[in-house]
Design a protein around this motif. Structure first.
Motif: not given
Ligand SMILES: NC(=O)c1ccc[n+]([C@@H]2O[C@H](COP(=O)([O-])OP(=O)(O)OC[C@H]3O[C@@H](n4cnc5c(N)ncnc54)[C@H](OP(=O)(O)O)[C@@H]3O)[C@@H](O)[C@H]2O)c1
Length: 292
Positions: A61-84
């Motif tokens: 669901p839409p949210s105004n608070l998001w935490l990206v708490a995967c391992g450090d080495q996957t943060i950038s890949e998860v962020v790209e996915m979130l942005a899309r």
């Protein structure tokens, strides 16, 4: 900021504890999680004691608070996915909790209109229940966008965190402080244990010998500072003792002798601060095999 839903991408050891802290404190009403597998997401929801798991980011669901708490080495890949794929509400705050990476990792989400930051709680999250129970008093280093910092400092303070600001550019250096204070302290105590054992002291006795020394020294450093706490042959300028000891250590381990020399030079800086004479300093430098 009114927060109803808290979305977590990567809800492992840290994510579960943070979710539980926020839910228990009534800061968020619902937690939505997504992990690599739906099964792991459901296990996280069970450990948190509320919320729901999703299989795809687009289903969150839409949210105004998001935490990206995967391992450090996957943060950038998860962020790209979130942005899309993610649906953000206006003024969404997104943060990660890495100790070594800065909020710059979240830059693609800033481009989506989010305010981004990192919050590094300086503690271990090995066990969810214990981390939640013991969270009060945990220091949390915060850096990032102004708005996100304001929101996150307020939330983490409400769950008992002691928040402080760190400059984004020096975050890695600040983490190096944690490494020396914690990881390398462990390493140094192991070196001490090995030297006792090489000297023929039974291992169990070695730990007993060290305990009052270690606890007393840490107390002294915290109360008196390094210059008030340093004792021993370097503080007294006893170069002959340092030279003989260095050679004796080298017979047990060349690696430990090299460490003794490097740490000895840093200890000499403290001894100089204590007022060690020039002669004393010279004698220690010679003993540590540093050419004048
Ligand atoms: N643990 C600590 O003591 C501690 C302390 C301070 C800061 N931190 C920081 O907290 C963050 C998380 O660390 P952690 O120890 O909690 O990690 P963790 O226990 O290994 O959990 C990571 C979670 O991320 C999920 N994940 C991995 N890749 C994913 C992806 N592509 N999409 C969705 N989910 C994904 C994993 O899902 P699966 O379960 O399905 O594999 C797992 O549940 C890191 O930035 C770390 O630096 C940790």
């Amino acid at each position: 900021m009114e927060i109803s839903t808290f979305n977590i991408v990567g809800c492992g050891r840290l994510g579960r504890a943070v979710a539980k802290l926020f839910l228990d404190a009534g800061i968020v009403a619902d937690v939505r999680v997504i992990n690599r597998s739906l099964q792991s997401g459901k296990a996280a929801v069970q450990a948190i004691g509320g919320g729901g798991a999703h299989g795809r980011i687009a289903d969150m669901p839409p949210s105004n608070l998001w935490l990206v708490a995967c391992g450090d080495q996957t943060i950038s890949e998860v962020v790209e996915m979130l942005a899309r794929e993610a649906t953000f509400s206006s003024s969404s705050v997104v943060f990660h909790c890495s100790g070594v990476l800065s909020s710059a990792e979240l830059a693609p989400l800033r481009a989506r209109g989010c305010s981004v930051a990192s919050v590094h709680p300086v503690r271990s999250f090995a066990n969810t229940e214990m981390a939640v129970r013991d969270f009060t008093g945990t220091f949390c280093g915060v850096e990032g966008d102004e708005n996100a910092q304001v929101v996150l400092k307020e939330i983490f303070s409400r769950v008992g965190g002691k928040v402080f600001s760190i400059p984004s550019e020096t975050k890695l250096l600040c983490h190096a402080g944690h490494v020396f204070a914690s990881n390398y302290l462990v390493t140094l105590l192991k070196v001490a244990r090995d030297l006792y054992v090489s000297a023929g002291v039974p291992e169990e006795l070695a730990w007993h010998l060290m305990e009052p020394l270690v606890r007393g020294t840490v107390d002294n450093v915290m109360r008196l500072g390094p210059a008030g706490a340093l004792t021993g042959p370097i503080a007294r300028g006893e170069g002959h003792v340092v030279a003989t000891q260095r050679d004796e250590i080298a017979r047990a381990s060349e690696q430990c002798a090299a460490l003794y020399e490097q740490l000895g030079l840093l200890a000499l800086d403290i001894a100089r601060e204590q007022g060690l004479s020039e002669d004393g300093c010279r004698s220690i430098r010679r003993a540590l095999q540093v050419s004048e």
